[in-house]
Scaffold this motif. Sequence first.
Motif, mmCIF file in Angstrom:
data_model
loop_
_atom_site.group_PDB
_atom_site.id
_atom_site.type_symbol
_atom_site.label_atom_id
_atom_site.label_comp_id
_atom_site.label_asym_id
_atom_site.label_seq_id
_atom_site.Cartn_x
_atom_site.Cartn_y
_atom_site.Cartn_z
ATOM 1 N N LEU C 15 0.872 -1.160 0.000
ATOM 2 C CA LEU C 15 0.000 0.000 0.000
ATOM 3 C C LEU C 15 0.912 1.214 0.000
ATOM 4 O O LEU C 15 1.771 1.344 0.859
ATOM 5 N N HIS C 16 0.739 2.042 -1.012
ATOM 6 C CA HIS C 16 1.625 3.194 -1.124
ATOM 7 C C HIS C 16 0.869 4.452 -0.720
ATOM 8 O O HIS C 16 -0.234 4.680 -1.182
ATOM 9 N N TYR C 17 1.467 5.236 0.147
ATOM 10 C CA TYR C 17 0.871 6.522 0.435
ATOM 11 C C TYR C 17 1.936 7.602 0.383
ATOM 12 O O TYR C 17 2.950 7.529 1.064
ATOM 13 N N GLU C 18 1.662 8.589 -0.456
ATOM 14 C CA GLU C 18 2.560 9.733 -0.572
ATOM 15 C C GLU C 18 2.065 10.780 0.409
ATOM 16 O O GLU C 18 0.972 11.305 0.283
ATOM 17 N N GLY C 48 -3.433 -0.822 -3.220
ATOM 18 C CA GLY C 48 -4.184 0.414 -3.106
ATOM 19 C C GLY C 48 -5.331 0.336 -2.131
ATOM 20 O O GLY C 48 -6.139 1.235 -2.063
#
Lengths: 359, 287, 156
Positions: C15-18, C48
């Motif tokens: 899970l990518h969070y910027e 996601g």
Amino acid sequence: MKRRTVIPFGPQHVVFPEPIQFRLILEEERVVDAIPALGYMHRGIEQLATVKDFTKTLYLAERICGICSVMHTLAYAQAIEELMGIEVPPRAKYLRTIWAELGRLQSHLLWMGLAADAIGYESLFMQTWRAREVVLEMIEFTEGSRIMTGSITIGGTKRDLHAESLEFLLHKLEHLEQALNDIYPVFSDDPLIKQRTVGVGLLSKADAIKLGAVGPTARGSGIAEDMRLLGYAAYGELDFQPVVETSCDSYGRMLVRVKECFQSIELIRKAIAKLPPGEVLVKVKGRPEGEVIMRIEQPRGELLYYLKAGGDKSLARWRIRTPTLSNLPPLVHMVKGARLADVPLITLSIDTCIACVER
Amino acid sequence: MSYPAGLGIILATFLLAPVVGGLLTGLERKVIARLQGRVGPPLTQPFYDLVKLWHKRPQAANRIQIVYVYAHLFFMVTSLLAFLLGQDLLLILFIFSFATVALILGGLSVDSPYSRIGSQREIIQLVTYEPILVLLVIAYYQVTGSFMVSQARSLEQPLLFTLPLVLISFLPVFIIKVRKSPFDLATQLHEPHQELVKGIITEYSGPYLALIELASWYELVFLLALVSLFWATNWVGGLLLAAIFFFAVTVIDNITPRVTYSWMVKFVWKVGLGLAVVNVAWLYLWK
Amino acid sequence: MAWVSSARKRSPWLLHYETGGCNGCAIEFVAALTPLYDLERFGMLNTGNPKHADILVVTGCVNARSGRVLRNLYEQMSEPKVVVAVGVCACTGGIFHDGYNLAPGADKVVPVDLYLPNCAARPEAIIDALLTAADLLAETRRRDQHAHQRAPDQQG
């Protein structure tokens, strides 16, 4: 009244690598209203610039945005040079142009990939990003790093290109052109892509002018506006015309970007052919004083810097207006009335760069 | 059918079908990766995923959601089992729809907009492909004179020769059911790029997601078995037909973007339903 | 159980969070998914969806607003989970360290297991970090709940 659903689109979302939130108010699957919520990426860069040394602010400018880092250093360096009355050597101007165009190439390819991804075309996404790696290879070979290069500085450039680097560039450009020739027909002719993009996210020319669209968004609506025509760096000596599409929809904006990739390749070739010999860096002494406005063309449109310095170590004021901020009102206009399935594509079609907007 | 043979089929359904389904899913991911110029995950990747998901801490929005997941799996296994035992095709497709309905109800039971809109899209998909399945059963009855699946084995010539258009119209149904592009509207299991995050399965996690994954393997095997029905006289032909279908769907997935649901309904009803109706009408007139 | 850890190691979903910063690391993370680097060959998927993910990839410096989202995402993930801070901004705040609205590093908001200081982190480095994170994931046997995490029955 129909039942309304509110969908939080973002801040964490797969089609966007960046955090921005749109609260989409839906009736069935049609968007009635979109409320953007900003502030997830605010870092206080403008404030930091009033504390840091103005030469160090250059690195801060580079880190406004990781995708168009070259553009920001270019704008900042040019602004400071204009304030201090520094004449940059011609070779440095050409090198800046080459790197700026490489930056534009990688940014546009990145966008093309994300757009393909937004309509669920994973294979095309992969192929575009594979072509993008060729550009990154060029950037790394000539500038020393993939993203944060630090190659443009106040008074010129930090690196020079040797004959073999130029040869490498020309060789790789051919590779890239081949890859783009394979990708281009898919974007322009694929029936299902057309079905998803033609007529989606309409922005008429009048609306584009009224809402202040810039860059490819404006050019996709038939406005021939390109800050490169101002002739900063070496653009004045390279003959080119802005790419304009008149279909006023996502398809037009997409084609503008794909065609600009070919234009960038041509510009780099012209710049390499005309590259003058000589020094690339002049010494900078003293401190900036006065006010200046600098406009350059980012991959996303017009970038505007306003700098004010009072002869101190650091700047008194640094105002950044980025293209995505100008394009947000057109975006909200386009999203209203769209289907939910089209929202990712419409949002991407202005090439959102939230890191730039929120600084 | 003899008693021990039936028992054998039941055991095979429970044990062999998930293995075959898992390997096929792995193969499909590998093929897609190769088509995109990537190395791709190992063939046994789905099994790692399943074991990992099963041992994650369970998290559910409400209890009823869990019931629906088990119901989904149960109906999916039952439809495959009934098919392999050569039962009534009409009944089998009915049970099969039940499995989808269970998933939809599970999606609707949660108060998450992603899950809800995903479920609505799943309902639209159900409405889209169900008429084709009904026509398939009608056509099957016309040719074999029976609703029993076992009847297809005793035909003189494969169904494919009398029902070619029905088989083609089954292709979009297959794509919708395995959630592949261009009709991956409600959710995708392994590709994350969706405006609805994960759509209908957004709110499931850990073991419950593992069950949905397992059900999708049974589903894949069931759909391929349904395809092989069109060449049931010879098992080589059946396998070949299923393999062609499988790869065709994988390639189509790779070369198409996702379409909107209104386009999907129009396309499937015009082309898919049209072809099936033509075939059935032709059988009536020609016979 | 050995086969469970082995499965965890081979199938970490991301899970990518910027959270902020300049996007550089975020784009390099996406680049790591594409043909030249291909994270999927290690079984990694960019899901996601926090409810499906095992590894939380944080890129960029954390401000008050994105910190809240980050915390929310972290709490939605099921155990076992690992957090990787990619890029110097996520590790310490980096060049924006002195900013008036920033937390100095993601570890002030969520417990970070791995730090990858780089500006911008190269895809190779990201792959290396994620593989190490996968090893960590295999070691954790329903790790002790972090002290400041809410109890399971309170989770909404």
